[in-house]
Design an enzyme around this catalytic site. Structure first.
Site, PDB file in Angstrom:
ATOM      1  N   ARG A 299     -36.734   9.956  -6.501  1.00  4.98           N
ATOM      2  CA  ARG A 299     -36.988   8.953  -6.681  1.00  4.98           C
ATOM      3  C   ARG A 299     -38.269   7.772  -6.169  1.00  4.98           C
ATOM      4  NH1 ARG A 299     -34.485   7.612  -0.977  1.00  4.98           N
ATOM      5  NH2 ARG A 299     -32.857   6.013  -1.834  1.00  4.98           N
TER       6      ARG A 299
ATOM      7  N   HIS B  32     -34.641  -9.439   4.334  1.00  2.00           N
ATOM      8  CA  HIS B  32     -34.902  -8.400   5.642  1.00  2.00           C
ATOM      9  C   HIS B  32     -34.781  -9.091   6.908  1.00  2.00           C
ATOM     10  CE1 HIS B  32     -36.321  -5.324   7.003  1.00  2.00           C
ATOM     11  NE2 HIS B  32     -36.357  -4.281   6.106  1.00  2.00           N
TER      12      HIS B  32
ATOM     13  N   GLU C 112     -40.403   6.940   3.564  1.00  2.00           N
ATOM     14  CA  GLU C 112     -40.320   7.247   4.911  1.00  2.00           C
ATOM     15  C   GLU C 112     -40.353   8.508   5.897  1.00  2.00           C
ATOM     16  OE1 GLU C 112     -36.388   5.164   4.519  1.00  2.00           O
ATOM     17  OE2 GLU C 112     -37.635   3.121   4.863  1.00  2.00           O
TER      18      GLU C 112
ATOM     19  N   ARG D 130     -45.203  -4.298   0.999  1.00  2.00           N
ATOM     20  CA  ARG D 130     -44.696  -3.274   0.886  1.00  2.00           C
ATOM     21  C   ARG D 130     -44.165  -3.977  -0.817  1.00  2.00           C
ATOM     22  NH1 ARG D 130     -39.550  -1.378   4.916  1.00  2.00           N
ATOM     23  NH2 ARG D 130     -38.087  -0.961   2.350  1.00  2.00           N
TER      24      ARG D 130
ATOM     25  N   ASP E 240     -35.244  -3.443  -0.459  1.00  2.00           N
ATOM     26  CA  ASP E 240     -34.525  -2.453   0.105  1.00  2.00           C
ATOM     27  C   ASP E 240     -33.198  -2.811  -0.369  1.00  2.00           C
ATOM     28  OD1 ASP E 240     -32.961  -0.244   0.949  1.00  2.00           O
ATOM     29  OD2 ASP E 240     -33.620  -0.349   2.723  1.00  2.00           O
TER      30      ASP E 240
ATOM     31  N   GLU F 242     -24.217  -1.779   3.547  1.00  2.00           N
ATOM     32  CA  GLU F 242     -25.600  -1.884   4.122  1.00  2.00           C
ATOM     33  C   GLU F 242     -25.975  -3.133   4.826  1.00  2.00           C
ATOM     34  OE1 GLU F 242     -29.302   1.450   3.675  1.00  2.00           O
ATOM     35  OE2 GLU F 242     -29.919   0.340   5.371  1.00  2.00           O
TER      36      GLU F 242
HETATM   37  C1  GCV Z   1     -30.974   7.312   2.873  1.00  2.00           C
HETATM   38  C2  GCV Z   1     -33.129   2.172   3.958  1.00  2.00           C
HETATM   39  C3  GCV Z   1     -31.797   2.111   4.462  1.00  2.00           C
HETATM   40  C4  GCV Z   1     -31.963   4.245   4.772  1.00  2.00           C
HETATM   41  C5  GCV Z   1     -31.934   5.152   3.662  1.00  2.00           C
HETATM   42  C6  GCV Z   1     -33.568   4.747   2.818  1.00  2.00           C
HETATM   43  C7  GCV Z   1     -33.590   4.798   1.361  1.00  2.00           C
HETATM   44  O1  GCV Z   1     -34.321   2.267   4.381  1.00  2.00           O
HETATM   45  O2  GCV Z   1     -32.023   1.883   5.459  1.00  2.00           O
HETATM   46  O3  GCV Z   1     -30.935   4.299   5.311  1.00  2.00           O
HETATM   47  O4  GCV Z   1     -32.007   6.556   3.937  1.00  2.00           O
HETATM   48  O5  GCV Z   1     -32.426   2.602   2.788  1.00  2.00           O
HETATM   49  O6  GCV Z   1     -32.951   4.448   0.401  1.00  2.00           O
HETATM   50  O7  GCV Z   1     -34.054   6.014   1.380  1.00  2.00           O
END
Ligand code: GCV
Length: 723
Positions: free
Chosen positions: A344, A541, A311, A356, A385, A413
């Site tokens: 990670r 999602h 990302e 993905r 995710d 989240e």
């Molecule tokens: C810390 C998702 C979340 C992000 C988070 C990411 C990750 O995309 O929306 O906020 O960023 O996961 O775990 O790196």
């Protein structure tokens, strides 16, 4: 027998006494589950008119913390202070410590060796003719953990007259990851600002830091990553390291080590170098020097957490190096000090147009065996995710030569932020008990991450924290249960999430059975309810863009294809779902052959994952005999009905707990019902516009038009702003 009876007499704790209704006085949730309120008003630790005694060393900071906790807990629960003593002078003593620090405990000759330094024994013993309870740790920290366990027994109304408990953690690193920024904001945080007051550190050490450490130690958490994985490099400057050191000082007595998320390009940003290439000698020297500086300040520093090449974050691939090159370079800098790297695997690239879900496996699987001994790969529970439901991540069954560490999201989240009552225990349990088949049947994810399947020395479980500066820490009382269950499962990933929920309810609210049973039932069903009203049958999602609030299955506004709901559900006139079978992206092939065969076959795929693995015709016959379209509408409706039922359950529980917490839960459940209805209606309205099917008979149409749902916008959504 006599011993038991005498101990029972000492504590006079009976189930009956615990069944009384809780006093309804004001509470704000700050105490969490460490709520040491009198079990029965006026109850005392009495034996033939005498108060019992506490025998505990008070030399080391951990011993002092343990003594303080026991005095606080026992005086709160039993309504009378326990005097300290050096020897056993009367019945009912509580003896706490280690064989190394207490001759009295050494004489008991309890077998603690095999339990390791964090392990402990709690046992009823006789000392000099007096019945007593011994809480003996493999180290001071083990004794602290044992003391919390003993308090938990009292808090939950369990018998303490036949104790012979032997406990040790199955997982070595039990870590909270804070997604906190140095400016006080929290990524995906729904409980206010960060609890770390960086501005006032290192001088002001807020009392809350100690309470944070107590809460974590009480459930065995032994590490904390203080800052967000996507933060800058400032945390590694000397000014900030001094602040970090102050927090480490507060946490140390509670057995909690501090870790930091580090930005891979820090040598450029704060080191003045022109590159962050992990094979560059200057870069390597910079990290070594930085590690030396950190350990000067924090001798027990835990290590680094890294989000790299993910990302938009910098990483070794910027220099055509591998994840192993990057992780090993950092690991080498930390190794002389005993530190570790948590690297990670949450990686995917927009340049890669493949599914993905497959990308992490494709990048990491070929590197199995190439990581240095102090590296763990931190892997999210599912391949996408942290969605309400995903199958387990295929990497858990694919990297036998590398310790894999679980990453769960505790902050909700994708599961209703602070307000929805969603207990995550069943989600965690579902993943941990999934069979990877790596070494044949029974190769559960739990056995992979606790290291037992492949005999790894390192093992770990991380949880992305839901903690903020709100008075109740987590944004809602029930969110505290998710912090709690994470810690308990990190200690032992085979525990039952129901049993943990019950423990938590008793400690947090009351032992009254009339309250405990319905609330535990409600918690246990809450995750499935959320799956149903948000993303049933393997969908995922579908949430709003960026902020991730509410439904937006129509959304195609995000810049990247795999950030858009339409990428995931792929609904069209014929059907819905992502074909990951061998006729589609073939993500199924990343699982062990027997599992791949099952997921590859629409008829054999568990229906909870159906639309994750297959693009399914709307008129496909489900196991119920109904069509997919019918089942989809039925699940969405069931989710809303379940929340209505949760509200009804709660409405019958008025008066069992304090009014403050009762009312907030009631109001949050009302919000949840409103938002569950919104999720159902918006999703049904949208999918109906694609399927062209009428609603099954008896199912109410959406309350508003699709146009209305699509028009909604949400400025200033918490957890997502201008960081
Ligand atoms: C810390 C998702 C979340 C992000 C988070 C990411 C990750 O995309 O929306 O906020 O960023 O996961 O775990 O790196």
């Amino acid at each position: 027998m006599k011993t038991c009876l005498r101990i029972l007499a000492v504590f006079t704790l009976t189930l009956a006494t615990l069944l009384c209704m809780a006093p309804a006085h004001a509470e704000d949730g700050y105490e969490l589950w460490l709520r040491y309120h009198p079990l029965t008003p006026g109850q005392a630790v009495l034996y033939r008119g005498h108060t019992a005694e506490l025998i505990i060393g008070s030399t080391t900071p951990t011993q002092i913390a343990t003594r303080n906790e026991l005095q606080r807990g026992l005086s709160g629960l039993l309504g009378q202070d326990l005097p300290l003593s050096e020897t056993v002078t009367r019945d009912g003593a509580i003896i706490v410590g280690t064989a190394a620090s207490s001759p009295l405990i050494a004489k008991l000759r309890l077998d603690i060796q095999s339990l390791g330094s964090d392990g402990y024994v709690i046992r009823n013993v006789i000392v000099d003719g007096h019945p007593a309870t011994a809480i003996v740790g493999g180290s001071d920290i083990g004794a602290l953990y044992g003391s919390f366990h003993f308090l938990r027994l009292l808090q939950t109304g369990q018998a303490i007259d036949h104790l012979d408990l032997h406990e040790s953690p199955r997982i070595k690193l039990r870590v909270l990851d804070h997604w906190d920024y140095l400016n006080g904001q929290i990524e995906r945080g729904y409980a206010g600002a960060s609890i770390w007051d960086w501005w006032k550190l290192p001088d002001w050490r807020a009392p809350r830091y100690t309470d944070y450490a107590r809460a974590n130690a009480s459930i065995g958490i032994n590490g904390t990553v203080l800052n967000d994985v996507t933060g800058g490099a400032t945390i590694l400057t000397t000014t900030y390291l001094q602040k970090v050191a102050a927090l480490a000082d507060v946490f140390r007595p509670y057995g909690i080590r501090v870790y930091l998320s580090v930005r891979f390009s820090a040598p450029i940003e704060i080191g003045g170098l022109k590159t962050a290439d992990p094979l560059d000698p200057q870069v390597r020297a910079w990290w070594r020097a930085k590690a030396d500086e950190i350990y000067q300040l924090i001798p027990d520093f835990g290590g680094f957490l890294v989000k790299a090449d993910s990302e938009g974050q910098p990483g070794p691939q910027d220099y055509k190096r591998t994840h192993a090159d990057g992780a090993n370079m950092l690991a080498d800098a930390l190794a002389p000090h005993g530190g570790i790297v948590m690297w990670r695997t949450f990686v995917y690239s927009q340049a890669n147009k493949d599914d993905r879900a497959k990308q992490a496996y494709e990048e990491f699987k070929p590197l199995d065996g190439q990581f240095h001994a102090n590296v763990l790969l931190q892997t999210k529970n599912g391949p996408i995710d942290f969605q309400p439901r995903e199958p387990f991540h295929p990497l858990f069954g694919a990297m036998p030569k590398t310790p894999l560490m679980m990453e769960f999201e505790i902050t909700k989240e994708y599961l209703g932020f602070a307000t929805h009552l969603v207990y995550l225990g069943p989600l965690y349990e579902e993943v941990l008990s999934s069979d990877t088949m790596e070494r044949g049947m029974g190769s559960t994810v739990a056995k992979v991450i606790d290291g037992s399947l492949e005999g790894h020395a390192l093992s770990g479980m991380a949880g992305d924290a839901n903690i903020g500066a709100d008075r109740n820490w987590c944004g809602s009382d029930f969110n505290q249960a998710n912090w709690y269950v994470f810690g308990r499962l990190a200690w032992n990933p085979t525990l039952s999430s129901r049993a943990i929920a019950e423990e938590w309810v008793r400690m947090t609210f009351t032992n009254n059975e009339a309250f405990v049973k319905p609330v535990v039932d409600m918690m246990m069903g809450s995750r499935e309810a959320a799956v149903d009203y948000m993303t049933p049958l393997g969908l995922l999602h579908l949430m709003g863009p960026g902020h991730h609030y509410g439904p937006a299955p129509w959304d195609a506004s995000e810049s990247e294809a795999d950030w858009r709901p339409v990428y995931y559900h792929r609904a069209d006139r014929q059907g819905i779902g992502f074909d990951r079978s061998s006729t589609g992206s073939n993500a199924v092939a990343q699982y062990a052959p027997a599992i791949a065969a099952q997921f590859n076959d629409m008829a054999q795929t568990p229906e909870r994952f159906l639309l994750y693995f297959h693009h399914v015709p709307w008129d496909y016959r489900m196991r119920s005999g109904q069509t997919l379209w019918y089942e989809l509408v039925a699940h969405y409706t069931q989710g809303v009905d379940d929340v209505k039922q949760m509200r009804a359950t709660w409405s019958h529980l008025h008066g069992y707990i304090d009014e403050e917490r009762y009312q907030q839960v009631a109001t949050f459940l009302a919000i949840q019902e409103k938002e569950a209805q919104w999720w159902r209606d918006a999703c049904i309205a949208y999918f109906q516009s694609i399927s062209g099917r009428p609603l099954p008979p008896g199912y109410a149409p959406p309350q508003r038009s699709l146009k209305y749902y699509e028009s909604l916008t949400f400025p200033y959504v918490p957890g997502y702003s201008s960081w």
